[in-house]
Design a protein around this motif. Structure first.
Motif, short mmCIF file in Angstrom:
data_model
loop_
_atom_site.label_atom_id
_atom_site.label_comp_id
_atom_site.label_asym_id
_atom_site.label_seq_id
_atom_site.Cartn_x
_atom_site.Cartn_y
_atom_site.Cartn_z
N VAL A 132 -0.70 -26.21 -12.34
CA VAL A 132 0.19 -25.37 -13.13
C VAL A 132 1.53 -25.22 -12.42
N CYS A 133 2.50 -24.74 -13.17
CA CYS A 133 3.84 -24.47 -12.64
C CYS A 133 3.83 -23.12 -11.93
N ARG A 134 4.31 -23.09 -10.71
CA ARG A 134 4.34 -21.84 -9.95
C ARG A 134 5.24 -20.80 -10.61
N PRO A 290 4.20 -27.35 -7.86
CA PRO A 290 2.82 -27.32 -8.35
C PRO A 290 1.92 -26.40 -7.54
N VAL A 291 1.05 -25.70 -8.24
CA VAL A 291 -0.01 -24.91 -7.61
C VAL A 291 -1.28 -25.16 -8.41
N LEU A 292 -2.44 -24.85 -7.82
CA LEU A 292 -3.72 -25.07 -8.47
C LEU A 292 -4.34 -23.76 -8.92
N HIS A 293 -4.89 -23.77 -10.13
CA HIS A 293 -5.63 -22.64 -10.66
C HIS A 293 -7.07 -23.08 -10.94
N ASN A 295 -10.16 -23.59 -13.29
CA ASN A 295 -10.27 -23.84 -14.73
C ASN A 295 -11.25 -22.88 -15.41
N VAL A 296 -12.01 -22.12 -14.63
CA VAL A 296 -12.98 -21.18 -15.21
C VAL A 296 -12.36 -19.81 -15.42
N CYS A 297 -11.75 -19.25 -14.36
CA CYS A 297 -11.20 -17.89 -14.48
C CYS A 297 -9.67 -17.87 -14.58
N SER A 298 -9.04 -19.05 -14.45
CA SER A 298 -7.57 -19.20 -14.58
C SER A 298 -6.78 -18.50 -13.48
N GLN A 299 -7.45 -18.09 -12.40
CA GLN A 299 -6.76 -17.44 -11.30
C GLN A 299 -6.28 -18.49 -10.29
N PRO A 300 -5.22 -18.17 -9.54
CA PRO A 300 -4.74 -19.11 -8.53
C PRO A 300 -5.82 -19.38 -7.47
N LEU A 301 -5.88 -20.61 -7.02
CA LEU A 301 -6.81 -20.97 -5.95
C LEU A 301 -6.13 -20.76 -4.61
N ARG A 302 -6.83 -20.10 -3.71
CA ARG A 302 -6.34 -19.90 -2.35
C ARG A 302 -7.37 -20.48 -1.39
#
Length: 315
Positions: A132-134, A290-293, A295-302
């Motif tokens: 996704v777009c940051r 780009p950042v990653l989220h 796909n289940v909860c749509s929250q950012p991945l850390r």
């Protein structure tokens, strides 16, 4: 090597793309970083994985330390021994690794059973990362992002000379958990072709001109990329005897790997003239980072919330 050498490249030399491909286009570097993310810090930790020789490990640890991805910390005086924790620069590679694993699981059936699974600690689900777009949080596929070469984006500076060497069948290689990824990144001309195609090159002559590759090499790499299912041909309406080249769905799905690699490289290996490439998100019209989220909860991945679980089978 000074911190300036870590973060700023010499003017007119290799740009951030070339340096990134030189680092992450090396199978052993990826193997070492993969296990470092999983917790390896000491020499014996990597040797215990059973795939790497002492000489190769020593050389790659030195290279990754000099490039600032690993730190070298003494933990024993008698005998003198060191451990190699990831630096912030090295830790920044984890989204690239996640995107590589996800692409291989989707598009390389032989890898699916031997790759680790990824679980999101926040929602507890096994997930697939979504790019996704940051700036706006909306998806950012290759079709959603425009790209232009920046001040340091000359093609002659973007193709590293350090990767794509002929492999020896007698030389031990890493466990082949990313075979298709390494087909695209482990050969400098394949990587250059993929980059040119993402930037809009479609004809044979355009690909040869943009990559500065000899015509025989262009033909060889296009043939190989077609065999991998990454590139396809279609008739050229203007010239019935000619064809145009384009990315297949498999090729377009590789965009997260490309975008995350370039973003990481331009953050940590700056050229004084400016970026090698600029991305813009067509949805919000802002610079695309780009950042990653999940796909289940749509929250950012850390990083600390991503749990890497052992594969069900294989190495």
């Amino acid at each position: 090597m000074t911190e300036r050498m870590f973060t700023e490249l010499a003017e007119g030399g290799d740009n951030a793309i070339a340096v990134t491909l030189g680092v992450l286009g090396d199978e052993w570097n990826l193997w070492i970083l993969r296990h470092a993310v999983a917790g390896c810090r000491r020499y014996g930790d990597w040797i215990a994985q059973g795939s790497i020789s002492n000489s190769v490990l020593s050389k790659r640890l030195t290279q990754l330390t000099e490039l600032g991805l690993l730190d070298k910390v003494r933990y024993s005086d008698r005998p003198v021994r060191f451990e190699y924790p990831l630096t912030p620069r090295g830790l920044g590679v984890w989204p690239v690794l996640l995107s590589m694993w996800a692409w291989e699981q989707s598009w390389s059936p032989e890898s699916a059973d031997i790759l680790p699974s990824m679980r999101h600690g926040t929602c507890g689900a096994t997930f697939t990362p979504v790019l996704v777009c940051r700036a706006c949080g909306e998806p950012g596929s290759g079709r959603d992002v425009s790209s232009d070469l920046g001040p340091s984006g000359d093609w002659t500076r973007s193709v590293p000379a350090s990767i794509g060497r002929r492999r020896s069948t007698s030389t031990r290689q890493p466990s082949q958990v990313l075979p298709h990824t390494m087909e695209l990144l482990g050969n400098r001309w394949s990587a250059a072709m993929i980059g040119a195609l993402f930037l809009g090159a479609r004809r044979f002559g355009e690909l040869a001109e943009r990559t500065s590759a000899p015509p025989a090499m262009v033909a060889d790499r296009l043939h190989r990329l077609e065999a991998l299912g990454v590139v396809e041909t279609s008739p050229n309406p203007a010239r019935p005897n000619w064809v145009t080249y384009g990315l297949t769905a498999k090729g377009e799905a590789f965009f997260p790997v490309v975008a995350l690699m370039i973003d990481w490289g331009q953050q940590w290996f700056r050229a004084p003239e400016g970026p090698a490439i600029r991305f813009r998100h067509v949805v919000c019209r802002k610079d695309f980072h780009p950042v990653l989220h999940c796909n289940v909860c749509s929250q950012p991945l850390r990083g600390r919330e991503v749990l890497i679980e052992p594969p069900a089978s294989g190495p």
